[in-house]
Structure formats: structure tokens, C-alpha cells
Design a protein around this motif. Structure first.
Motif, PDB file in Angstrom:
ATOM      1  N   ILE A  84       0.831  -1.126   0.131  1.00 13.46           N
ATOM      2  CA  ILE A  84      -0.087   0.086   0.185  1.00 13.46           C
ATOM      3  C   ILE A  84       0.854   1.177  -0.037  1.00 13.46           C
ATOM      4  N   ARG A  85       1.834   1.433   0.886  1.00 18.49           N
ATOM      5  CA  ARG A  85       2.829   2.296   0.924  1.00 18.49           C
ATOM      6  C   ARG A  85       3.471   2.585  -0.716  1.00 18.49           C
ATOM      7  N   PHE A  86       4.063   1.572  -0.828  1.00 20.32           N
ATOM      8  CA  PHE A  86       4.726   1.494  -2.222  1.00 20.32           C
ATOM      9  C   PHE A  86       3.688   1.950  -3.348  1.00 20.32           C
ATOM     10  N   LEU A  87       2.575   1.573  -3.512  1.00 23.67           N
ATOM     11  CA  LEU A  87       1.542   2.092  -4.479  1.00 23.67           C
ATOM     12  C   LEU A  87       1.145   3.574  -4.435  1.00 23.67           C
ATOM     13  N   THR A  88       0.887   3.721  -3.104  1.00 30.47           N
ATOM     14  CA  THR A  88       0.441   5.188  -2.820  1.00 30.47           C
ATOM     15  C   THR A  88       1.763   6.285  -3.217  1.00 30.47           C
ATOM     16  N   LYS A  89       2.972   5.918  -3.087  1.00 31.64           N
ATOM     17  CA  LYS A  89       4.273   6.754  -3.496  1.00 31.64           C
ATOM     18  C   LYS A  89       4.276   6.800  -4.993  1.00 31.64           C
ATOM     19  N   ARG A  90       3.903   5.598  -5.551  1.00 26.05           N
ATOM     20  CA  ARG A  90       4.276   5.572  -6.901  1.00 26.05           C
ATOM     21  C   ARG A  90       3.155   6.164  -7.782  1.00 26.05           C
ATOM     22  N   LEU A  91       1.821   6.160  -7.325  1.00 27.34           N
ATOM     23  CA  LEU A  91       0.655   6.866  -7.768  1.00 27.34           C
ATOM     24  C   LEU A  91       0.732   8.444  -7.477  1.00 27.34           C
ATOM     25  N   GLU A  92       1.428   8.647  -6.495  1.00 24.05           N
ATOM     26  CA  GLU A  92       1.511  10.351  -6.068  1.00 24.05           C
ATOM     27  C   GLU A  92       2.558  10.937  -7.087  1.00 24.05           C
ATOM     28  N   LEU A  93       3.723  10.119  -7.500  1.00 25.22           N
ATOM     29  CA  LEU A  93       4.568  10.520  -8.528  1.00 25.22           C
ATOM     30  C   LEU A  93       4.180  10.507  -9.814  1.00 25.22           C
ATOM     31  N   ALA A  94       2.904   9.797 -10.283  1.00 22.39           N
ATOM     32  CA  ALA A  94       2.722   9.343 -11.466  1.00 22.39           C
ATOM     33  C   ALA A  94       2.398  10.381 -12.320  1.00 22.39           C
ATOM     34  N   GLU A  95       2.895  10.546 -13.652  1.00 23.56           N
ATOM     35  CA  GLU A  95       2.387  11.453 -14.673  1.00 23.56           C
ATOM     36  C   GLU A  95       1.933  10.577 -15.722  1.00 23.56           C
ATOM     37  N   VAL A  96       0.327  10.487 -15.752  1.00 23.33           N
ATOM     38  CA  VAL A  96      -0.163  10.035 -16.736  1.00 23.33           C
ATOM     39  C   VAL A  96      -0.050  10.509 -18.220  1.00 23.33           C
ATOM     40  N   VAL A  97       0.312   9.565 -19.136  1.00 24.86           N
ATOM     41  CA  VAL A  97       0.858  10.038 -20.413  1.00 24.86           C
ATOM     42  C   VAL A  97       0.017   9.189 -21.515  1.00 24.86           C
ATOM     43  N   ASP A  98      -0.969   9.668 -22.371  1.00 20.24           N
ATOM     44  CA  ASP A  98      -1.779   8.971 -23.046  1.00 20.24           C
ATOM     45  C   ASP A  98      -1.021   8.648 -24.591  1.00 20.24           C
ATOM     46  N   PRO A  99      -0.614   7.672 -24.812  1.00 19.01           N
ATOM     47  CA  PRO A  99      -0.037   7.514 -26.098  1.00 19.01           C
ATOM     48  C   PRO A  99      -0.678   7.494 -27.212  1.00 19.01           C
ATOM     49  N   ALA A 100      -2.055   7.660 -27.220  1.00 17.44           N
ATOM     50  CA  ALA A 100      -2.933   7.759 -28.203  1.00 17.44           C
ATOM     51  C   ALA A 100      -2.818   9.182 -28.758  1.00 17.44           C
ATOM     52  N   VAL A 101      -2.252  10.170 -28.189  1.00 15.14           N
ATOM     53  CA  VAL A 101      -2.210  11.447 -28.783  1.00 15.14           C
ATOM     54  C   VAL A 101      -1.236  11.541 -29.887  1.00 15.14           C
ATOM     55  N   HIS A 102      -0.361  10.607 -30.051  1.00 14.14           N
ATOM     56  CA  HIS A 102       0.805  10.246 -31.062  1.00 14.14           C
ATOM     57  C   HIS A 102       0.217   9.515 -32.214  1.00 14.14           C
ATOM     58  N   HIS A 103      -1.000   8.910 -32.154  1.00 15.28           N
ATOM     59  CA  HIS A 103      -1.648   7.974 -33.205  1.00 15.28           C
ATOM     60  C   HIS A 103      -1.315   8.506 -34.579  1.00 15.28           C
ATOM     61  N   GLY A 104      -0.665   7.829 -35.278  1.00 18.58           N
ATOM     62  CA  GLY A 104      -0.571   8.281 -36.668  1.00 18.58           C
ATOM     63  C   GLY A 104       0.765   8.556 -36.910  1.00 18.58           C
ATOM     64  N   SER A 105       1.522   8.930 -35.886  1.00 20.13           N
ATOM     65  CA  SER A 105       3.008   9.590 -35.928  1.00 20.13           C
ATOM     66  C   SER A 105       3.994   8.437 -36.520  1.00 20.13           C
ATOM     67  N   ASP A 106       5.007   8.765 -36.931  1.00 18.11           N
ATOM     68  CA  ASP A 106       6.071   7.763 -37.232  1.00 18.11           C
ATOM     69  C   ASP A 106       7.348   7.955 -36.332  1.00 18.11           C
ATOM     70  N   GLN A 107       7.173   8.674 -35.259  1.00 19.07           N
ATOM     71  CA  GLN A 107       8.472   9.093 -34.580  1.00 19.07           C
ATOM     72  C   GLN A 107       8.014   8.259 -33.080  1.00 19.07           C
ATOM     73  N   VAL A 108       9.175   7.743 -32.298  1.00 17.31           N
ATOM     74  CA  VAL A 108       9.010   7.237 -31.324  1.00 17.31           C
ATOM     75  C   VAL A 108       9.013   7.913 -29.974  1.00 17.31           C
ATOM     76  N   PHE A 109       7.730   7.715 -29.326  1.00 16.25           N
ATOM     77  CA  PHE A 109       7.576   8.626 -27.946  1.00 16.25           C
ATOM     78  C   PHE A 109       7.205   7.572 -26.852  1.00 16.25           C
ATOM     79  N   PHE A 110       7.078   7.831 -25.870  1.00 13.79           N
ATOM     80  CA  PHE A 110       6.165   6.920 -24.672  1.00 13.79           C
ATOM     81  C   PHE A 110       5.021   6.380 -25.285  1.00 13.79           C
ATOM     82  N   GLY A 111       4.910   4.992 -24.894  1.00 10.73           N
ATOM     83  CA  GLY A 111       3.702   4.453 -25.421  1.00 10.73           C
ATOM     84  C   GLY A 111       3.628   3.784 -26.979  1.00 10.73           C
TER      85      GLY A 111
END
Length: 186
Positions: A84-111
Motif C-alpha cells: 500500500i505504501r509503495f503503490l501510494t508513493k508511485r501513484l503520487e509521483l505518476a504522470e499519466v501520458v496517453d500514447p494515443a495522442v501520437h496516433h499516426g506518428s512515425d516518431q517514437v515517444f512514450f507508449g
């Protein structure tokens, strides 16, 4: 007050998972964030109360030194609390990035899901995900892994040099894809 040597400390909260690089963000896909959040709430709302009930019942039975339900219940509680402590810390630090925003791109990014070929002719496909969600058995790699760091910002057709413990590998990016945005699912 000092802790006994066998008690858990906050330094042990990684549960064998890779640590985040100093000062780095904890990038995660929306699906990865949802999985970790569901696990956290499952532990808090379901599993922990059940174990607390077992420990309470076992403690009421008297001698705790030879009571297996009590001893193993307390151990399981410590494991649950640590997770629980581990998950709480990781979720507090999480930066959610939706890879779908790069749909159709030929350049490599997160996701991105990237297919590349090594000079030997071996073709591989990897998906670049967060540290807490990558599963190498599923062809998923962490964004901090050497292959991901080599691939990021490259494009289809780029020839790259991947530094490995066995030496430098020449690779070529063949295909880059991203999940389709919601509503555009094919």
C-alpha cells in the motif's frame, strides 16, 4: 526509538521493482495507472480488512506465540501495508501520458510499439511503457531501459546504435505505432 533489524523500513518499499531515476517522473499510461489504482483500492477495501479480521480472531484465542493464524496474519498485514505504501508513493509521483495522442506518428515517444531489425536480421517488437507496468515477457520495456532510450525520438527508417553488454548492435526502425484514440477504435 529504534526499529528491530527485521522490521520493514521505507527503503524496502520497492518490492524488487526498479527504482525511479533521481528526479525523474513516473510516466504511466492511463491503463497502467488504472491497474495500480485498482490494486491499491483492492488491498485497502478488500484484502486488508479480511486479514485484520483473521488476526483479531486469532489474537482472541489466547497464546499468540504458537498461533499460526496470528503469526502469518501479522506477516501478511505487514506485506499488504508495505505494498500500500509503495503503490501510494508511485501513484503520487505518476504522470499519466496517453500514447494515443501520437496516433499516426512515425516518431517514437512514450507508449509507442516499435518494430526494429538487428543487423543479424532478427526482427523484434517492443512497446515502451512505464517502469511499473512494463512486462518483458509481453514485449514491453520500461522507458528507462537502454533499448527505449535508444529508440525514443527516432523515426521509421532510422538506423541506430544500441549499446549492450555484449557490444554495439546496429538496428533499424521498421515500424512505429500507437493505440487509436477513444472513439477512433478500428
Amino acid at each position: 526509538m529504534s526499529k528491530a533489524p527485521n522490521q520493514d523500513t521505507d527503503d524496502d518499499d520497492d518490492l524488487g521493482l526498479p527504482a525511479l531515476p533521481k528526479g525523474a517522473r513516473n510516466y504511466m499510461t492511463p491503463a497502467g495507472y488504472a491497474r495500480l489504482r485498482a490494486e491499491l483500492f483492492g488491498l485497502i477495501d478488500d484484502e486488508r480488512p479480511k486479514v485484520v479480521e483473521i488476526v483479531h480472531w486469532a489474537a482472541s484465542n489466547g497464546d499468540r506465540s504458537e498461533n499460526g493464524d496470528y503469526i502469518y496474519g501479522k506477516k501478511r498485514l505487514r506485506e499488504i501495508d508495505r505494498r500500500i505504501r509503495f503503490l501510494t508513493k508511485r501513484l503520487e509521483l505518476a504522470e499519466v501520458v496517453d500514447p494515443a495522442v501520437h496516433h499516426g506518428s512515425d516518431q517514437v515517444f512514450f507508449g509507442a510499439t516499435v518494430t526494429y531489425v538487428e543487423a543479424s536480421g532478427t526482427e523484434r517488437t517492443v512497446t515502451i511503457l512505464g517502469i511499473d507496468e512494463a512486462d518483458s515477457l509481453q514485449g514491453q520495456v520500461s522507458w528507462v531501459s537502454p533499448i527505449a532510450r535508444t529508440l525514443v525520438k527516432s523515426r521509421e527508417g532510422d538506423e541506430l546504435r544500441l549499446v549492450t553488454p555484449a557490444g554495439v548492435l546496429e538496428i533499424e526502425v521498421l515500424q512505429v505505432s500507437y493505440p487509436a484514440p477513444p472513439g477512433e477504435q478500428a
